[in-house]
Design a protein around this motif. Structure first.
Motif, PDB file in Angstrom:
ATOM      1  N   THR A 146       0.855  -1.312  -0.031  1.00 32.01           N
ATOM      2  CA  THR A 146      -0.221   0.049   0.093  1.00 32.01           C
ATOM      3  C   THR A 146       0.755   1.279   0.052  1.00 32.01           C
ATOM      4  OG1 THR A 146      -1.750  -1.175   1.134  1.00 32.01           O
ATOM      5  CG2 THR A 146      -1.761   1.004   1.178  1.00 32.01           C
ATOM      6  N   GLU A 147       1.956   1.278   0.713  1.00 28.23           N
ATOM      7  CA  GLU A 147       3.023   2.632   0.682  1.00 28.23           C
ATOM      8  C   GLU A 147       3.486   2.408  -0.617  1.00 28.23           C
ATOM      9  OE1 GLU A 147       3.863   2.230   5.483  1.00 28.23           O
ATOM     10  OE2 GLU A 147       5.270   1.327   4.168  1.00 28.23           O
ATOM     11  N   ASP A 195      -3.595   9.936   0.537  1.00 30.87           N
ATOM     12  CA  ASP A 195      -3.483  10.176   1.932  1.00 30.87           C
ATOM     13  C   ASP A 195      -4.145   8.901   2.644  1.00 30.87           C
ATOM     14  OD1 ASP A 195      -2.243  12.673   1.565  1.00 30.87           O
ATOM     15  OD2 ASP A 195      -4.140  13.560   1.625  1.00 30.87           O
ATOM     16  N   VAL A 196      -5.534   8.468   1.633  1.00 29.04           N
ATOM     17  CA  VAL A 196      -6.210   7.486   2.240  1.00 29.04           C
ATOM     18  C   VAL A 196      -5.199   6.093   2.485  1.00 29.04           C
ATOM     19  CG1 VAL A 196      -8.145   5.849   1.760  1.00 29.04           C
ATOM     20  CG2 VAL A 196      -8.170   8.234   1.670  1.00 29.04           C
ATOM     21  N   LEU A 197      -4.400   5.923   1.308  1.00 29.50           N
ATOM     22  CA  LEU A 197      -3.551   4.626   1.469  1.00 29.50           C
ATOM     23  C   LEU A 197      -2.516   4.880   2.454  1.00 29.50           C
ATOM     24  CD1 LEU A 197      -2.817   4.294  -2.495  1.00 29.50           C
ATOM     25  CD2 LEU A 197      -4.457   2.979  -1.012  1.00 29.50           C
ATOM     26  N   ALA A 240      -2.069   2.335   5.456  1.00 33.19           N
ATOM     27  CA  ALA A 240      -1.061   1.439   5.739  1.00 33.19           C
ATOM     28  C   ALA A 240      -0.646   1.572   7.093  1.00 33.19           C
ATOM     29  CB  ALA A 240       0.110   1.970   4.769  1.00 33.19           C
ATOM     30  N   ALA A 241      -0.735   2.655   7.520  1.00 35.37           N
ATOM     31  CA  ALA A 241      -0.490   3.045   9.021  1.00 35.37           C
ATOM     32  C   ALA A 241      -1.377   2.165   9.887  1.00 35.37           C
ATOM     33  CB  ALA A 241      -0.670   4.441   9.302  1.00 35.37           C
ATOM     34  N   SER A 242      -2.770   1.897   9.658  1.00 36.57           N
ATOM     35  CA  SER A 242      -3.597   1.070  10.130  1.00 36.57           C
ATOM     36  C   SER A 242      -3.258  -0.178  10.402  1.00 36.57           C
ATOM     37  CB  SER A 242      -4.998   1.300   9.849  1.00 36.57           C
ATOM     38  OG  SER A 242      -5.717   0.414  10.258  1.00 36.57           O
ATOM     39  N   ALA A 243      -2.617  -0.815   9.099  1.00 38.69           N
ATOM     40  CA  ALA A 243      -2.193  -2.181   8.966  1.00 38.69           C
ATOM     41  C   ALA A 243      -1.147  -2.435   9.892  1.00 38.69           C
ATOM     42  CB  ALA A 243      -2.060  -2.314   7.552  1.00 38.69           C
ATOM     43  N   PRO A 253      -9.133  -9.083   5.663  1.00 41.15           N
ATOM     44  CA  PRO A 253      -9.838  -7.750   5.944  1.00 41.15           C
ATOM     45  C   PRO A 253      -9.200  -6.476   5.710  1.00 41.15           C
ATOM     46  CG  PRO A 253     -10.152  -9.291   7.831  1.00 41.15           C
ATOM     47  CD  PRO A 253      -9.177  -9.895   6.837  1.00 41.15           C
ATOM     48  N   THR A 254      -7.759  -6.554   6.008  1.00 37.39           N
ATOM     49  CA  THR A 254      -6.971  -5.635   5.737  1.00 37.39           C
ATOM     50  C   THR A 254      -6.797  -5.143   4.044  1.00 37.39           C
ATOM     51  OG1 THR A 254      -5.707  -5.933   7.860  1.00 37.39           O
ATOM     52  CG2 THR A 254      -4.744  -4.289   6.394  1.00 37.39           C
TER      53      THR A 254
END
Length: 304
Positions: free
Chosen positions: A118-119, A199-201, A205-208, A177-178
């Protein structure tokens, strides 16, 4: 005495036949068809057994053979059919409870790979590349746990698949789910609602990565349960082994049919307890938001 002497080889023969039968059943369940069933060719529909087996993972034949060998050895040494069955079942179940949690390691590695991909996708999008071009570029150096799925996603886009269809197939293959959250954002972007996709991605990525840290803390707490299970299993097996070697007469009541029923009840209690413990230590992931998504068929224009 003659009946007992006759029953020992007969029991060994029956045990060997049962072991061979179980091995053949497991081998049959672990087989996979070479291709889909052609309903137009007059072939029979798959049986309920094949449909049941298709939703399960392939059986590890070496592990199954080892468990059956343990059961046969215990049955020959103790002459207790219940002990043979319990030992074979224990050899199959206990490594999942007291052994290393490899399933957790695989899940964590996949979530970390999704975060890294994602990053990378965010960085490619920030370089003014389009979504499909960014996905193709990230497929070259995608993380190993999801490299195969990302490569197939890029291949579908290059063969002319619509981006939403290819992304939904990608989510169905990952079944995580991620990954569903990331794919949902990408599908919205592919339909023209890009907005602040970069920004959403980054936030996804930070949430993952935060989810990985949370899983690591949970795994550290579960290690105490595995240690307790190892102590209980070790003490039980050591006590049974010492009694069998040093004081065989203490176990004489188990030679009767009533004794075998008592042993079956005690073993069933242990099996239920360890099954419950294994369920408590199993990862329970959040519900998938794209759980009902299946891989769409290949477009007609690409089938030429």
């Amino acid at each position: 005495m003659g009946v007992m002497a006759l029953s020992v080889p007969l029991a060994a023969l029956l045990g060997a036949g049962t072991a061979c039968g179980l091995l053949m059943v497991a081998w049959g369940l672990s087989r996979r068809d070479a291709g889909p069933v052609d309903s137009d060719a007059g072939l029979d529909r798959p049986s309920w057994l094949s449909r049941f087996a298709s939703g399960r993972e392939p059986v590890d034949r070496r592990r199954l053979a080892l468990c059956l060998a343990v059961g046969v050895v215990v049955g020959v040494v103790t002459r207790w059919p219940v002990a043979a069955a319990l030992s074979a079942a224990g050899a199959w179940m206990l490594p999942q409870v007291i052994g290393p949690d490899r399933d957790h390691d695989r899940r964590v590695a996949r979530i970390e790979a999704i975060a890294a991909w994602t990053e990378a996708l965010r960085d490619n999008l920030s370089g003014a590349a389009g979504l499909e071009q960014a996905i193709t570029a990230t497929a070259i150096e995608s993380p190993e746990p999801i490299r195969e799925e990302v490569t197939r996603l890029a291949g579908r886009l290059q063969r002319g698949w619509r981006a939403p269809d290819a992304l939904r197939a990608f989510a169905a293959e990952l079944a995580d789910p991620t990954a569903d959250l990331v794919v949902a954002g990408l599908v919205m972007a592919a339909r023209g609602s890009a907005g602040q996709l970069g920004d959403v991605l980054g936030e996804l990525a930070a949430s993952a990565r935060a989810k990985v840290a949370s899983r690591q803390r949970v795994a550290a707490a579960r290690k105490r349960n595995r240690t307790s299970a190892r102590v209980i299993v070790g003490a039980t097996l050591a006590m049974a082994g010492l009694l069998a070697v040093l004081n065989r007469g203490y176990l004489t009541p188990f030679d009767t049919a009533t004794g075998q029923l008592v042993l079956l009840a005690a073993g069933g209690c242990f099996a239920a307890a360890f099954a419950w413990l294994g369920r408590l230590m199993r990862d329970r992931d959040t519900a998938r938001i794209l759980a009902g998504v299946a891989a769409p068929p290949e477009p007609e224009a690409v089938r030429t």
